[in-house]
Design a protein around this motif. Structure first.
Motif, PDB file in Angstrom:
ATOM      1  N   ASN A   1      -6.263  -5.044  11.732  1.00  0.00           N
ATOM      2  CA  ASN A   1      -4.837  -5.540  10.836  1.00  0.00           C
ATOM      3  C   ASN A   1      -5.525  -4.647   8.695  1.00  0.00           C
ATOM      4  O   ASN A   1      -4.763  -6.375   8.203  1.00  0.00           O
ATOM      5  N   ILE A   2      -6.169  -4.183   8.952  1.00  0.00           N
ATOM      6  CA  ILE A   2      -6.166  -4.323   7.766  1.00  0.00           C
ATOM      7  C   ILE A   2      -5.664  -2.455   6.916  1.00  0.00           C
ATOM      8  O   ILE A   2      -5.955  -1.625   8.407  1.00  0.00           O
ATOM      9  N   PRO A   3      -5.351  -2.758   6.104  1.00  0.00           N
ATOM     10  CA  PRO A   3      -4.143  -1.547   6.174  1.00  0.00           C
ATOM     11  C   PRO A   3      -4.784  -0.277   6.237  1.00  0.00           C
ATOM     12  O   PRO A   3      -6.040   0.085   5.067  1.00  0.00           O
ATOM     13  N   VAL A   4      -3.838   1.312   6.308  1.00  0.00           N
ATOM     14  CA  VAL A   4      -4.909   2.313   6.788  1.00  0.00           C
ATOM     15  C   VAL A   4      -3.892   3.424   5.404  1.00  0.00           C
ATOM     16  O   VAL A   4      -2.326   3.358   5.574  1.00  0.00           O
ATOM     17  N   ILE A   5      -4.084   4.766   5.200  1.00  0.00           N
ATOM     18  CA  ILE A   5      -3.171   5.661   5.061  1.00  0.00           C
ATOM     19  C   ILE A   5      -4.570   6.830   5.901  1.00  0.00           C
ATOM     20  O   ILE A   5      -5.762   6.940   5.041  1.00  0.00           O
ATOM     21  N   PHE A   6      -3.445   7.328   6.198  1.00  0.00           N
ATOM     22  CA  PHE A   6      -4.224   8.780   6.891  1.00  0.00           C
ATOM     23  C   PHE A   6      -3.730   9.845   6.402  1.00  0.00           C
ATOM     24  O   PHE A   6      -2.340  10.102   5.939  1.00  0.00           O
ATOM     25  N   TYR A   7      -4.679  10.946   5.599  1.00  0.00           N
ATOM     26  CA  TYR A   7      -4.393  12.092   4.914  1.00  0.00           C
ATOM     27  C   TYR A   7      -4.495  12.976   5.952  1.00  0.00           C
ATOM     28  O   TYR A   7      -5.383  13.109   5.931  1.00  0.00           O
ATOM     29  N   PHE A   8      -3.461  14.292   5.730  1.00  0.00           N
ATOM     30  CA  PHE A   8      -4.096  15.282   7.250  1.00  0.00           C
ATOM     31  C   PHE A   8      -3.002  15.888   6.727  1.00  0.00           C
ATOM     32  O   PHE A   8      -1.389  16.314   6.012  1.00  0.00           O
ATOM     33  N   ASN A   9      -3.146  17.605   6.910  1.00  0.00           N
ATOM     34  CA  ASN A   9      -2.468  18.467   6.585  1.00  0.00           C
ATOM     35  C   ASN A   9      -1.844  19.623   7.436  1.00  0.00           C
ATOM     36  O   ASN A   9      -0.996  19.934   7.203  1.00  0.00           O
TER      37      ASN A   9
ATOM     38  N   THR B   1      -7.599  15.235  -3.126  1.00  0.00           N
ATOM     39  CA  THR B   1      -8.788  15.222  -3.620  1.00  0.00           C
ATOM     40  C   THR B   1      -8.243  14.174  -4.718  1.00  0.00           C
ATOM     41  O   THR B   1      -9.024  12.934  -4.198  1.00  0.00           O
ATOM     42  N   ARG B   2      -7.830  14.446  -5.646  1.00  0.00           N
ATOM     43  CA  ARG B   2      -7.697  14.300  -6.570  1.00  0.00           C
ATOM     44  C   ARG B   2      -6.911  13.129  -6.257  1.00  0.00           C
ATOM     45  O   ARG B   2      -6.454  12.096  -6.493  1.00  0.00           O
ATOM     46  N   LEU B   3      -5.568  14.050  -5.496  1.00  0.00           N
ATOM     47  CA  LEU B   3      -4.206  12.544  -5.268  1.00  0.00           C
ATOM     48  C   LEU B   3      -5.215  11.187  -4.415  1.00  0.00           C
ATOM     49  O   LEU B   3      -4.806   9.818  -4.725  1.00  0.00           O
ATOM     50  N   ILE B   4      -5.971  11.137  -3.812  1.00  0.00           N
ATOM     51  CA  ILE B   4      -6.540  10.619  -3.159  1.00  0.00           C
ATOM     52  C   ILE B   4      -7.854   9.807  -4.198  1.00  0.00           C
ATOM     53  O   ILE B   4      -7.760   8.427  -3.848  1.00  0.00           O
ATOM     54  N   PHE B   5      -8.396  10.196  -5.229  1.00  0.00           N
ATOM     55  CA  PHE B   5      -9.047   8.920  -6.167  1.00  0.00           C
ATOM     56  C   PHE B   5      -8.351   8.496  -6.672  1.00  0.00           C
ATOM     57  O   PHE B   5      -8.414   6.977  -6.736  1.00  0.00           O
ATOM     58  N   TYR B   6      -7.305   9.133  -6.765  1.00  0.00           N
ATOM     59  CA  TYR B   6      -6.091   8.308  -8.554  1.00  0.00           C
ATOM     60  C   TYR B   6      -5.894   6.634  -7.112  1.00  0.00           C
ATOM     61  O   TYR B   6      -5.802   5.903  -7.458  1.00  0.00           O
ATOM     62  N   THR B   7      -5.348   6.902  -6.223  1.00  0.00           N
ATOM     63  CA  THR B   7      -4.584   6.109  -5.019  1.00  0.00           C
ATOM     64  C   THR B   7      -5.995   4.514  -4.408  1.00  0.00           C
ATOM     65  O   THR B   7      -6.080   3.482  -5.028  1.00  0.00           O
ATOM     66  N   ALA B   8      -7.371   5.240  -4.932  1.00  0.00           N
ATOM     67  CA  ALA B   8      -8.135   4.702  -4.310  1.00  0.00           C
ATOM     68  C   ALA B   8      -8.508   3.714  -5.444  1.00  0.00           C
ATOM     69  O   ALA B   8      -8.802   2.699  -5.608  1.00  0.00           O
ATOM     70  N   TRP B   9      -8.360   4.088  -6.397  1.00  0.00           N
ATOM     71  CA  TRP B   9      -8.446   3.901  -8.404  1.00  0.00           C
ATOM     72  C   TRP B   9      -7.535   2.888  -8.572  1.00  0.00           C
ATOM     73  O   TRP B   9      -8.100   1.556  -8.497  1.00  0.00           O
ATOM     74  N   GLU B  10      -6.354   3.193  -7.934  1.00  0.00           N
ATOM     75  CA  GLU B  10      -5.529   2.432  -8.595  1.00  0.00           C
ATOM     76  C   GLU B  10      -5.705   0.449  -7.375  1.00  0.00           C
ATOM     77  O   GLU B  10      -5.671  -0.443  -7.643  1.00  0.00           O
ATOM     78  N   VAL B  11      -6.242   1.048  -5.486  1.00  0.00           N
ATOM     79  CA  VAL B  11      -6.062  -0.130  -5.015  1.00  0.00           C
ATOM     80  C   VAL B  11      -7.195  -1.092  -4.813  1.00  0.00           C
ATOM     81  O   VAL B  11      -7.317  -2.577  -5.488  1.00  0.00           O
TER      82      VAL B  11
ATOM     83  N   LEU C   1       0.957  -1.274   0.149  1.00  0.00           N
ATOM     84  CA  LEU C   1      -0.524   0.626   0.317  1.00  0.00           C
ATOM     85  C   LEU C   1       1.004   0.777  -0.228  1.00  0.00           C
ATOM     86  O   LEU C   1       0.974   1.874  -0.586  1.00  0.00           O
ATOM     87  N   HIS C   2       2.138   1.183   0.989  1.00  0.00           N
ATOM     88  CA  HIS C   2       2.971   2.505   1.380  1.00  0.00           C
ATOM     89  C   HIS C   2       3.886   2.685  -0.360  1.00  0.00           C
ATOM     90  O   HIS C   2       3.565   3.368  -0.798  1.00  0.00           O
ATOM     91  N   ASP C   3       4.066   1.603  -1.286  1.00  0.00           N
ATOM     92  CA  ASP C   3       4.861   1.826  -2.245  1.00  0.00           C
ATOM     93  C   ASP C   3       4.127   2.276  -3.385  1.00  0.00           C
ATOM     94  O   ASP C   3       4.034   2.838  -4.599  1.00  0.00           O
ATOM     95  N   ILE C   4       2.698   1.690  -3.517  1.00  0.00           N
ATOM     96  CA  ILE C   4       1.462   2.294  -4.588  1.00  0.00           C
ATOM     97  C   ILE C   4       1.415   3.622  -4.170  1.00  0.00           C
ATOM     98  O   ILE C   4       1.030   4.459  -5.447  1.00  0.00           O
ATOM     99  N   SER C   5       0.704   4.135  -2.502  1.00  0.00           N
ATOM    100  CA  SER C   5       0.520   5.384  -2.709  1.00  0.00           C
ATOM    101  C   SER C   5       1.761   6.088  -2.983  1.00  0.00           C
ATOM    102  O   SER C   5       1.670   7.627  -3.695  1.00  0.00           O
TER     103      SER C   5
END
Length: 337
Positions: free
Chosen positions: A280-288, A313-323, A238-242
């Motif tokens: 044990n579910i992989p996560v990413i927390f997006y934060f400014n 927001t677009r970044l998160i969309f791309y990542t979700a699409w890929e996963v 997940l980290h590498d995909i991100s």
């Protein structure tokens, strides 16, 4: 060298996997990412973080207005609920809360996967805030977490636009707006511990959005950044995909300061992704990061930097699409013994 090789392989997979099984190539994906626009995010946030919603405190009238707004947005987009037809609310009884908090509700909508519908990628944001101060000032919570809430709505719209064009993701995608975060992560804990609408064993990842509309003091001279927390704690993949998504489309700075196991702020444990990570579910927390208006009535929509909100927001969309569209489910390989 090993990390560089892993990133290269992952990058190559981004450019190749979309040609398989009618999955979109990067140019087509960009067309849907571009439906996420600063102007629409701004319009939605000026409504969601307005005085009408009274600070969205869990169980209070303003929060009820907020969930009605979210439900109506999904109805208007034609995105169904996974609970039952027309019922977007996961009701949480008063008995689940403590300290006299009234009953509340999560809001759920989803897009069913085409090939692996029983596997789900969750994108989450908390819908609540801290309400009205004792002196009567309304805490609008534009950044916390109005920014994440409207981002989630627009990500859902981008997915739905792709579906309408005949490009349904392989896995199901759940758009999860959780309540009670400010009072103790109640909504996400209810989902994971009491009533997971999709079994946790079939949950591939949680991408959690909590404050992505502002800039903290550390990054005032270079705004093109985002803090990522948790991306490598359970799944190297997940980290590498991100990282690969970012390098392919954005090249923003990913700041991992708060990802440190010894981070004194303990942000990893303080937003809704944690209730998934503890299972044990992989996560990413997006934060400014925090800012001077954090948890104050001055956290208002006029202070949001909408160009940044659009990009993030677009970044998160791309990542979700890929996963959601990878051939194989991402691997959990980094469990701590």
């Amino acid at each position: 060298m090993k990390k560089i090789l892993t990133l290269f392989i992952c990058f190559c997979s981004l450019t190749s996997c979309h040609s398989q099984n009618n999955i979109l190539d990067s140019e087509d994906i960009s067309a849907y990412a571009k439906t996420i626009k600063a102007s629409e995010l701004k319009e939605a946030l000026y409504t969601y973080a307005s005085d009408e919603f009274e600070g969205r405190k869990t169980g209070e009238p303003g929060q009820k207005k907020a969930v009605d707004y979210l439900r109506n947005q999904y109805v208007s987009m034609g995105i169904p609920s996974p609970i039952s037809e027309g019922d977007y609310f996961q009701d949480i009884p008063e008995s689940f809360f403590s300290n006299g908090i009234n009953a509340s509700e999560n809001v759920l909508a989803y897009i069913k996967g085409s090939e692996k519908p029983d596997e789900v990628v969750i994108i989450s944001a908390h819908l609540d805030h801290i309400g009205i101060s004792k002196n009567g000032d309304i805490n609008n919570g534009a950044d916390d977490d109005g920014s994440g809430t409207v981002a989630l709505l627009k990500i859902a719209k981008a997915f739905k636009t792709a579906v309408d064009d005949g490009h349904r993701p392989k896995r199901s995608v759940l758009f999860l707006h959780v309540t009670g975060e400010e009072l103790g992560l109640y909504g996400s804990r209810y989902y994971t511990d009491v009533d997971p609408v999709f079994p946790l064993s079939n949950t591939v990842a949680d991408l959690n959005i909590d404050m992505i509309g502002r800039v903290d003091t550390k990054h005032e001279t270079d705004r093109n950044y985002l803090y990522l927390i948790g991306s490598d704690k359970l799944s190297t993949e997940l980290h590498d995909i991100s990282e690969a998504v970012n390098n392919t489309y954005f090249n923003m700075e990913f700041d991992y300061t708060y990802n440190d196991d010894n981070d004194p702020n303990r942000f990893y444990y303080r937003s809704d992704h944690y209730n998934f990570a503890k299972n044990n579910i992989p996560v990413i927390f997006y934060f400014n990061g925090t800012h001077a208006d954090y948890h104050k009535p001055t956290d208002t929509p006029d202070k949001i930097e909408y160009d940044l909100l659009e990009t993030r927001t677009r970044l998160i969309f791309y990542t979700a699409w890929e996963v959601a569209n990878r051939e194989k489910r991402i691997v959990v390989d980094n469990l701590k013994s």
